[in-house]
Design a protein around this motif. Structure first.
Motif, PDB file in Angstrom:
ATOM      1  N   ASP A 203       0.834  -1.210   0.000  1.00 46.66           N
ATOM      2  CA  ASP A 203       0.000   0.000   0.000  1.00 46.66           C
ATOM      3  C   ASP A 203       0.866   1.257   0.000  1.00 46.66           C
ATOM      4  O   ASP A 203       0.565   2.232  -0.711  1.00 46.66           O
ATOM      5  CB  ASP A 203      -0.919   0.000   1.225  1.00 46.66           C
ATOM      6  CG  ASP A 203      -2.026  -1.035   1.125  1.00 46.66           C
ATOM      7  OD1 ASP A 203      -2.352  -1.448  -0.009  1.00 46.66           O
ATOM      8  OD2 ASP A 203      -2.551  -1.437   2.183  1.00 46.66           O
ATOM      9  N   SER A 207       1.082   4.065  -2.944  1.00 44.96           N
ATOM     10  CA  SER A 207       0.852   5.460  -2.592  1.00 44.96           C
ATOM     11  C   SER A 207       1.948   6.355  -3.163  1.00 44.96           C
ATOM     12  O   SER A 207       1.663   7.429  -3.720  1.00 44.96           O
ATOM     13  CB  SER A 207       0.781   5.612  -1.070  1.00 44.96           C
ATOM     14  OG  SER A 207       0.614   6.961  -0.694  1.00 44.96           O
ATOM     15  N   THR A 210       1.524   6.518  -7.075  1.00 47.82           N
ATOM     16  CA  THR A 210       0.360   7.317  -7.466  1.00 47.82           C
ATOM     17  C   THR A 210       0.599   8.798  -7.227  1.00 47.82           C
ATOM     18  O   THR A 210       0.294   9.638  -8.083  1.00 47.82           O
ATOM     19  CB  THR A 210      -0.879   6.846  -6.694  1.00 47.82           C
ATOM     20  OG1 THR A 210      -1.115   5.454  -6.957  1.00 47.82           O
ATOM     21  CG2 THR A 210      -2.098   7.644  -7.099  1.00 47.82           C
TER      22      THR A 210
END
Length: 277
Positions: A203, A207, A210
């Motif tokens: 995750d 993150s 992105t």
């Protein structure tokens, strides 16, 4: 979040083909002479015009003043890097978890360009409607967020006040402290299975990618070379560490050739390359 920026423009190169190498986790130390000889041979023989070293070049770095110590291993390695940069190759260095106090004196002596972690590298130039190919580079340790004890140490040791306090100690004291930390780390690894190894948090990695509008992370640190699909067109490419002194030698380069962009980054195994001492 912020990231460094590096653009490599093939149009500015004297040769038609631009080759970029990524390496990491050599963990150079005098007690592993084959690895050091292999890396020295690599620097002299690689066809790459650009070499990006993504951390843990050294097993440990306790301060740039080690370059001034007569006969030091650090000065020997730095001299090889200096010869490489003086030959016309461009060297880049990103701090790892073993050599995070490498500073401007090292960079000035060797001719390396220090990179921020993370850093976006672009290879090529943007054309009308088409962005230059780009990737996110990191050593990788900052994304091992599930390793709470390490992240606590990382936060402390990256603090400028801690580093200032560390650097005012005598060189011998810093070497002794670093040796004790390494010994403790190796003791903790004894009996540790691969299942218990703390990898990058998926995750947290997504993150980063992105937030920085990138699709691929290239990193080292984990010593587990692979390509991981993170979903939604995102991925991470893990580089190999180097160890030419063990029973099963390994040394790998991640290479990009601007004349073959469709191939992307290719793994080049150089563990069997003959080395002349």
């Amino acid at each position: 979040m912020n990231a460094g920026q590096l653009t490599i423009d093939p149009a500015a190169e004297p040769k038609a083909t631009t080759i970029v190498d990524c390496v990491a986790d050599m963990h150079l130390q005098r007690s592993q002479p084959a690895t050091w000889a292999g890396f020295r041979h690599y620097l002299a023989s690689t066809p790459a015009q650009h070499i990006l070293i993504l951390g843990d070049l050294f097993e440990v770095w306790v301060g740039d003043d080690a370059l001034l110590e007569s006969g030091s291993f650090e000065a020997e390695v730095a001299s090889a890097l200096q010869r490489t940069s003086q030959s016309g190759k461009k060297l880049y260095f990103m701090h790892g978890n073993r050599d995070f106090v490498i500073g401007p004196a090292f960079a000035e002596f060797t001719g390396v360009q220090l990179l921020q972690d993370p850093c976006i590298v672009r290879i090529g130039t943007q054309t009308a409607g088409t962005a230059a190919p780009h990737w996110l580079l990191s050593h990788g340790d900052a994304l091992c967020t599930d390793d709470l004890p390490y992240q606590q140490f990382r936060a402390i040791s990256r603090n400028p006040a801690w580093q200032q306090q560390f650097m005012v100690q005598p060189l011998a004291a810093r070497r002794a402290f670093a040796a004790s930390i390494r010994s403790e780390s190796e003791n903790q690894k004894q009996g540790q299975s691969l299942d218990s190894y703390v990898d990058l948090n998926a995750d947290a990695t997504r993150s980063w990618l992105t937030a920085l509008n990138t699709n691929t992370l290239i990193h080292g640190h984990t010593h587990q070379p692979a390509v991981h699909d993170l979903g939604d067109g995102l991925q991470r490419i893990v580089m190999s560490d180097w160890d030419l002194d063990c029973a099963k030698p390994r040394a790998e380069v991640l290479r990009y050739n601007t004349q073959q962009p469709e191939q992307g980054w290719q793994r080049v195994d150089i563990s069997t390359t003959p080395v002349v001492a």
